[in-house]
Design an enzyme around this catalytic site. Structure first.
Site, mmCIF file in Angstrom:
data_model
loop_
_atom_site.group_PDB
_atom_site.id
_atom_site.type_symbol
_atom_site.label_atom_id
_atom_site.label_comp_id
_atom_site.label_asym_id
_atom_site.label_seq_id
_atom_site.Cartn_x
_atom_site.Cartn_y
_atom_site.Cartn_z
ATOM 1 N N ASP A 60 -12.316 -1.797 -19.353
ATOM 2 C CA ASP A 60 -10.913 -1.420 -19.559
ATOM 3 C C ASP A 60 -10.627 -1.309 -21.062
ATOM 4 O O ASP A 60 -9.551 -1.681 -21.533
ATOM 5 C CB ASP A 60 -9.956 -2.408 -18.870
ATOM 6 N N GLY B 1 -3.292 -4.097 -23.718
ATOM 7 C CA GLY B 1 -4.668 -3.602 -23.755
ATOM 8 C C GLY B 1 -5.457 -4.073 -24.957
ATOM 9 O O GLY B 1 -4.912 -4.331 -26.027
HETATM 10 ZN ZN LIG Z 1 -5.126 -0.551 -15.442
#
Ligand SMILES: [Zn+2]
Length: 426
Positions: free
Chosen positions: A306, A325
Site C-alpha cells: 500500500d 498513507g
Molecule cells: Zn486502501
C-alpha cells in the site's frame, strides 16, 4: 540477448517446492534453467553464496500517483523504489487524476511504464466511474487494455447494489474485485484506530467494525455472485477471522495485509506524527496478533505495501489535516523478515510465497515462479545482512515513512527483471 547466471544461492521457489542451493540461468529475458554447475558462454555471473534467490516479488497494491500527482511519485520513481525493495512487478491502484476508470488511462499507464519503469507494471482499474461509487467504470475495455483487477481503493464501494453488479461483471471477466473495506459512516472524521490510544491522544477514532461490516457484506455478495473477492490491506481481527471462515466454506475470497499492519499497533505511534497516519489505521495489539495469525494459517494470501507517497508539504500538517498513507516498497521485506521469519512465526518458503505465488494467483499473473520458460524476474535477498533505512536516500519522490533510521537484519540485495539486474544494494 544478455545472459545471467546467479550462482550458488539458496533457491526457494514455492510454486515447484524447490528449496536447495542451486544456480539460476536467465537468458533472452526468461528463465532457462535451475540446477547445479550451470554455465553459459559469455554470461554475467552473480555470486549469491549465502543469499536467498527467489522468484521476483510482486506488490499487488501500490500508488504511483501518475497521472495527476507527479510531485508525489511518478511511474518511473515508484518503479525504482520497487526495485530497491526487491519487487519486480507492481500493481498501481487507480486513484490517479484522472482516475484509471477507462482504457485510455490504463493504456497510458502501461505505455509510460514500458518506456520509463524498470519493473513490470500491471495497472488495476477502477470499479466505478471516477471511483465515485455510483456507476460502473468501463471495466471490460480496461481489462482488454491490460488491467488485472478492479478496485476503488482509497474509497470503498458503499452501495451494495453497485458492488454486486461489479462482482457479477468481474466474474464474467475472470478478474478479482479488490475492496478497500471501510464503512464511511462508521469511520467518518476518524484519524486513527478507535480505542484507548485515540482517547488518550484526543483524536477521533476509526473503529475496527468500519472494516468488519464491509468485509462481511462483501463476503455475502461474493457468495451470491460467485465472484473472486479480495480484501485490500486487511487490518482488523474480525475481518481476518471472516476471511478464514469464507475460505473454509469454499468461497473464492482472498486477502492481503501490509507490513505496517503486522509490525505496528496504535500504541507504537509517535503522538501526532503523520508518518503513522494511514488507512486502515494502525490497530490494537489484538488486531496485530490476528493479522499475524492470518499470515501463519493462510487466511491471508499476500503481503502488499500500500505504498502511498505524499510530499512533505502535505504530510507536514496537523495530524487531523494531513493525508492518509505511508511509503513502503523499500522496507517491506526487512519488516517481514523481522516480524515473521526471525521470531520463527513462518519459514522462508511461506514468506516468499506471500510475495510471489500468493499475489500471482490472485491476479492470474503468469509469474511468481522460476519455472523454465517463465519471465526472468528474480529477487535476491539476505536474511542476515544489517542495513539501516535512510528515507532521504529513497528512490521514491516522497519521504513519509515511520521506519526512517531503522536498522534491519536482512533485506533485498539485487533485483532482476526480464533477465537483467535493475538494482543492487550499495
Ligand atoms: Zn486502501
Amino acid at each position: 540477448m544478455a545472459s545471467l547466471v546467479i550462482k550458488n544461492g539458496r533457491v526457494i521457489d514455492p510454486a515447484s517446492g524447490h528449496d536447495a542451493i542451486a544456480d539460476v540461468w536467465l537468458e533472452d529475458g526468461v528463465v532457462r534453467g535451475v540446477g547445479n554447475n550451470l554455465t553459459s558462454a559469455g554470461a554475467e555471473e552473480f555470486d549469491a553464496i549465502g543469499l536467498i534467490v527467489a522468484p521476483g516479488f510482486i506488490d499487488m497494491h501500490v500508488h504511483l500517483r501518475e497521472p495527476g500527482f507527479e510531485h508525489a511519485e511518478t511511474i518511473e520513481s515508484g518503479a525504482r523504489a520497487a526495485a530497491a525493495g526487491g519487487f519486480t512487478s507492481i500493481c498501481p491502484m487507480p486513484n490517479t487524476s484522472p482516475v484509471n476508470d477507462n482504457a485510455t488511462v490504463t493504456s497510458y499507464i502501461i505505455e509510460k511504464a514500458r518506456r520509463h519503469a524498470i519493473v513490470n507494471v500491471f495497472p488495476i482499474g477502477a470499479i466505478t466511474k471516477g471511483s465515485a461509487g455510483d456507476e460502473l467504470a468501463a471495466i471490460g475495455s480496461m481489462v482488454q487494455a491490460g488491467a488485472v483487477a478492479i478496485s476503488d481503493d482509497g474509497r470503498p464501494v458503499m452501495n451494495a447494489r453497485v458492488m454486486r453488479r461489479a462482482m457479477e461483471f468481474a466474474r464474467s471477466l475472470n478478474i478479482p474485485v479488490i475492496d478497500h473495506c471501510e464503512d464511511l459512516h462508521l469511520s467518518a472524521g476518524g484519524d486513527m484506530h478507535e480505542g484507548l490510544e485515540s482517547v488518550r491522544l484526543g483524536l477521533r477514532g476509526i473503529p475496527g467494525c468500519s472494516e468488519d461490516v464491509m468485509v462481511a457484506r462483501d463476503i455475502l455478495l461474493a457468495e451470491v455472485t460467485g465472484a473472486h473477492y479480495h480484501v485490500a490491506h486487511i487490518s482488523a481481527r474480525r475481518s481476518v477471522e471472516m476471511v478464514g471462515f469464507a475460505k473454509s466454506r469454499g468461497l473464492n475470497v482472498t486477502a492481503e495485509t501490509t507490513p505496517h499492519h503486522f509490525a505496528l499497533a496504535d500504541a507504537h505511534m509517535l503522538p501526532y506524527d503523520s508518518n503513522y497516519k494511514m488507512k486502515p489505521p494502525l490497530r490494537s495489539e489484538c488486531d496485530v496478533g490476528a493479522v499475524v495469525t492470518g499470515v501463519v494459517n493462510g487466511s491471508i494470501d499476500a503481503i502488499a505495501t500500500d505504498h502511498a507517497p505524499h510530499p512533505g508539504s502535505e504530510k507536514m500538517q496537523e495530524f487531523e489535516k494531513c493525508p492518509f498513507g505511508i511509503i513502503g516498497l523499500e522496507t517491506a521485506l526487512g519488516i517481514a523478515l523481522e516480524q515473521l521469519v526471525h521470531p520463527g512465526k513462518i519459514g522462508l518458503r511461506r514468506l516468499v510465497e506471500m510475495f510471489t505465488t500468493g499475489p500471482a494467483r490472485i491476479l492470474r499473473l503468469d509469474r511468481g515462479t522460476l519455472a523454465p520458460g517463465g519471465p526472468g524476474d528474480v529477487t535476491i535477498f539476505s536474511t542476515d545482512r544489517e542495513w539501516t533505512y535512510d528515507v532521504n536516500q529513497s528512490a521514491s519522490k516522497s519521504r513519509n515513512s515511520p521506519f526512517d533510521g531503522k536498522t534491519f537484519r536482512g533485506g533485498p540485495v539485487a533485483t532482476v527483471v526480464g533477465g537483467s539486474i535493475v538494482w543492487r544494494a550499495a
